[in-house]
Write a protein that holds these residues in place. Structure first.
Motif, mmCIF file in Angstrom:
data_model
loop_
_atom_site.group_PDB
_atom_site.id
_atom_site.type_symbol
_atom_site.label_atom_id
_atom_site.label_comp_id
_atom_site.label_asym_id
_atom_site.label_seq_id
_atom_site.Cartn_x
_atom_site.Cartn_y
_atom_site.Cartn_z
ATOM 1 N N HIS A 8 42.884 46.821 52.957
ATOM 2 C CA HIS A 8 41.963 45.725 52.960
ATOM 3 C C HIS A 8 42.653 44.573 52.168
ATOM 4 N N VAL A 16 41.505 40.823 50.038
ATOM 5 C CA VAL A 16 40.427 40.002 49.592
ATOM 6 C C VAL A 16 41.376 38.785 48.897
ATOM 7 N N ASP A 49 36.105 37.104 47.119
ATOM 8 C CA ASP A 49 35.826 36.715 48.393
ATOM 9 C C ASP A 49 36.258 37.620 49.466
ATOM 10 N N ASP A 50 35.183 38.310 50.094
ATOM 11 C CA ASP A 50 35.617 39.157 51.223
ATOM 12 C C ASP A 50 35.029 38.843 52.540
ATOM 13 N N SER A 51 35.793 37.629 53.256
ATOM 14 C CA SER A 51 35.381 37.338 54.553
ATOM 15 C C SER A 51 34.023 36.594 54.114
ATOM 16 N N GLY A 52 33.535 35.878 53.350
ATOM 17 C CA GLY A 52 32.396 35.326 53.003
ATOM 18 C C GLY A 52 31.315 35.978 52.247
#
Length: 107
Positions: A8, A10, A77-80
């Motif tokens: 993943h 971030v 911040d993880d996609s918003g």
């Protein structure tokens, strides 16, 4: 980090403060690390976590390279979805392979 652990990415945000013309402080969250390779595990529900004498609530756990420049109070911040860094265990496995970061959702 071991293969498969960092599946993943971030962004790590850090508060940047400046002083205005009138002497007041202005703050903004700026990207400190873009595209940090990590593993992010969201908890099923908010948990109370103990780290030594500290006690805090956690919504998620992030695992990353132990050399990552990340500090308490940084934001993830993880996609918003935004999380505040609440606790850091820089050598969670006692082998220098990964760092465990406790997160509290803030937005």
């Amino acid at each position: 980090m071991p293969f498969g652990l960092s599946n993943h990415t971030v962004n790590v945000l850090r508060a940047n403060y400046s002083r205005g013309n009138s002497g007041e402080y202005n703050g903004a969250w700026v990207i400190h690390i873009a595209g940090l390779a990590c593993r992010l595990q969201r908890r099923a529900s908010r948990e109370e976590v103990y780290a030594g004498a500290d006690r805090f609530m956690s919504d998620a756990v992030l695992y990353c390279d132990p050399d990552t420049d990340i500090q308490e109070k940084d934001r993830i911040d993880d996609s918003g979805d935004r999380y505040e860094v609440k606790g850091i265990d820089p050598d969670h496995d006692n082998m220098g392979v990964y760092c465990k970061v406790e997160l509290l959702k803030v937005g």
